[in-house]
Motif scaffolding. Sequence first.
Motif, PDB file in Angstrom:
ATOM      1  N   THR A 189       1.077   1.603   0.741  1.00 27.56           N
ATOM      2  CA  THR A 189       0.942   0.584   1.784  1.00 27.56           C
ATOM      3  C   THR A 189       0.294  -0.671   1.211  1.00 27.56           C
ATOM      4  O   THR A 189      -0.769  -0.602   0.583  1.00 27.56           O
ATOM      5  CB  THR A 189       0.101   1.097   2.957  1.00 27.56           C
ATOM      6  OG1 THR A 189       0.708   2.280   3.490  1.00 27.56           O
ATOM      7  CG2 THR A 189      -0.001   0.055   4.056  1.00 27.56           C
ATOM      8  N   THR A 191      -1.341  -4.213   2.304  1.00 25.36           N
ATOM      9  CA  THR A 191      -1.917  -4.912   3.455  1.00 25.36           C
ATOM     10  C   THR A 191      -2.368  -6.299   3.036  1.00 25.36           C
ATOM     11  O   THR A 191      -3.028  -6.463   2.002  1.00 25.36           O
ATOM     12  CB  THR A 191      -3.121  -4.134   4.029  1.00 25.36           C
ATOM     13  OG1 THR A 191      -2.713  -2.802   4.340  1.00 25.36           O
ATOM     14  CG2 THR A 191      -3.650  -4.807   5.291  1.00 25.36           C
ATOM     15  N   ASP A 227      -1.117  -3.845  11.696  1.00 29.88           N
ATOM     16  CA  ASP A 227      -2.011  -2.735  12.036  1.00 29.88           C
ATOM     17  C   ASP A 227      -2.781  -3.056  13.313  1.00 29.88           C
ATOM     18  O   ASP A 227      -2.553  -4.082  13.968  1.00 29.88           O
ATOM     19  CB  ASP A 227      -2.940  -2.416  10.866  1.00 29.88           C
ATOM     20  CG  ASP A 227      -3.896  -3.559  10.533  1.00 29.88           C
ATOM     21  OD1 ASP A 227      -3.991  -4.519  11.328  1.00 29.88           O
ATOM     22  OD2 ASP A 227      -4.548  -3.495   9.477  1.00 29.88           O
ATOM     23  N   GLN A 231      -3.531  -7.133  10.965  1.00 32.27           N
ATOM     24  CA  GLN A 231      -3.224  -7.416   9.567  1.00 32.27           C
ATOM     25  C   GLN A 231      -1.807  -6.945   9.261  1.00 32.27           C
ATOM     26  O   GLN A 231      -1.398  -5.866   9.656  1.00 32.27           O
ATOM     27  CB  GLN A 231      -4.218  -6.700   8.641  1.00 32.27           C
ATOM     28  CG  GLN A 231      -5.669  -7.053   8.896  1.00 32.27           C
ATOM     29  CD  GLN A 231      -5.991  -8.490   8.556  1.00 32.27           C
ATOM     30  OE1 GLN A 231      -5.223  -9.170   7.896  1.00 32.27           O
ATOM     31  NE2 GLN A 231      -7.136  -8.969   9.031  1.00 32.27           N
ATOM     32  N   ARG A 232      -1.108  -7.784   8.515  1.00 31.88           N
ATOM     33  CA  ARG A 232       0.285  -7.475   8.171  1.00 31.88           C
ATOM     34  C   ARG A 232       0.328  -6.396   7.090  1.00 31.88           C
ATOM     35  O   ARG A 232      -0.364  -6.477   6.074  1.00 31.88           O
ATOM     36  CB  ARG A 232       0.992  -8.741   7.692  1.00 31.88           C
ATOM     37  CG  ARG A 232       2.472  -8.553   7.357  1.00 31.88           C
ATOM     38  CD  ARG A 232       3.056  -9.865   6.861  1.00 31.88           C
ATOM     39  NE  ARG A 232       4.433  -9.721   6.421  1.00 31.88           N
ATOM     40  CZ  ARG A 232       5.498  -9.813   7.208  1.00 31.88           C
ATOM     41  NH1 ARG A 232       5.335 -10.054   8.505  1.00 31.88           N
ATOM     42  NH2 ARG A 232       6.720  -9.690   6.731  1.00 31.88           N
ATOM     43  N   GLN A 233       1.186  -5.398   7.296  1.00 32.72           N
ATOM     44  CA  GLN A 233       1.347  -4.307   6.347  1.00 32.72           C
ATOM     45  C   GLN A 233       2.821  -4.090   6.042  1.00 32.72           C
ATOM     46  O   GLN A 233       3.684  -4.368   6.875  1.00 32.72           O
ATOM     47  CB  GLN A 233       0.764  -3.001   6.896  1.00 32.72           C
ATOM     48  CG  GLN A 233      -0.734  -2.959   7.023  1.00 32.72           C
ATOM     49  CD  GLN A 233      -1.232  -1.602   7.477  1.00 32.72           C
ATOM     50  OE1 GLN A 233      -0.495  -0.849   8.114  1.00 32.72           O
ATOM     51  NE2 GLN A 233      -2.471  -1.273   7.145  1.00 32.72           N
ATOM     52  N   GLN A 234       3.066  -3.598   4.848  1.00 40.53           N
ATOM     53  CA  GLN A 234       4.422  -3.208   4.488  1.00 40.53           C
ATOM     54  C   GLN A 234       4.333  -2.031   3.530  1.00 40.53           C
ATOM     55  O   GLN A 234       3.452  -1.981   2.652  1.00 40.53           O
ATOM     56  CB  GLN A 234       5.180  -4.372   3.842  1.00 40.53           C
ATOM     57  CG  GLN A 234       6.681  -4.172   3.807  1.00 40.53           C
ATOM     58  CD  GLN A 234       7.432  -5.461   3.516  1.00 40.53           C
ATOM     59  OE1 GLN A 234       6.844  -6.504   3.237  1.00 40.53           O
ATOM     60  NE2 GLN A 234       8.747  -5.396   3.582  1.00 40.53           N
ATOM     61  N   LYS A 235       5.242  -1.071   3.718  1.00 44.22           N
ATOM     62  CA  LYS A 235       5.203   0.143   2.905  1.00 44.22           C
ATOM     63  C   LYS A 235       6.303   0.149   1.859  1.00 44.22           C
ATOM     64  O   LYS A 235       7.369  -0.425   2.053  1.00 44.22           O
ATOM     65  CB  LYS A 235       5.325   1.384   3.790  1.00 44.22           C
ATOM     66  CG  LYS A 235       4.102   1.658   4.644  1.00 44.22           C
ATOM     67  CD  LYS A 235       4.227   2.978   5.371  1.00 44.22           C
ATOM     68  CE  LYS A 235       2.964   3.271   6.173  1.00 44.22           C
ATOM     69  NZ  LYS A 235       3.033   4.589   6.856  1.00 44.22           N
TER      70      LYS A 235
END
Length: 283
Positions: A189, A191, A227, A231-235
Amino acid sequence: MVADFGWPESWETSRMDASDQQGRWWPRALWVAALLPFVLSLVVHASGVKARPVESDTARDSLGFEQYLVNLGSPPPRSEYLARFAFRNVGSQPLKISELKPSCGCLNPRLDRKEFAPGEGGEFFLRVRAANEKPGPHEYTCRVLYDDGQPREAEVRFKISLPEERVEIRPRSLIVYQFNNQPTTKDVTITDFRATPEDRPLARLEILEATCTLDWVEVTIGEAQFDEIGQRQQKVIVTITDVPPGRHDGSIIIRTNILEYAELRVPLQVDGPSPSDEHTPRK
């Protein structure tokens, strides 16, 4: 009127004789004191006793560094920080560096060569990937083991305070044990903790590409989301299957649209079946 104490004449004569003898004795004493060191040196030379040089309790270290501490303070955000340590053989004997022992394997120091003649030098770097570490102050060390005729050790230090506004990777490394042909899937992940101005929407981090240095590992990019605190997240999804026998070290390489974080890396270690099981059918 001058008082007359009536001293006997013999007493006065004795006092004058003593003063005259003392005046003649001092020059003789000075001559003896001046000649004494010379006379003693003749005695020592005749007896064959020789002076020995003073020896230091500890021999001088042969490995000298330009600086033993690199302190970057609080640098601006970026994906990677480097500390350079240049050294030189300042001794009179060749030396060989046997090992670099960092306080954290993530520092990944490397040497192009290990043997150095007197006057020769080299360098190595301690590398910190900010996205793989927690924000705040950090101090790292690296022990340098070497031999210049006897085993020795030197230590260098690297200090840095990583920024709060950053891009973070979790987990910071992957270790997988794969002893059969069933696929194993792991998520990484990313973030974005950076403050993004409203008038710069394109500043948001986007993953452009994700690959692995091990060609039998599959990597795909997941959808971006936010989240619970916004906060922007990308997996990134990592799939491992059909692992060759033995241990394999590689990296997940993630490329983004942000210059400071153009390339992110996640160390990957995969343990496959033992070489003795190579010809055994796997279930």
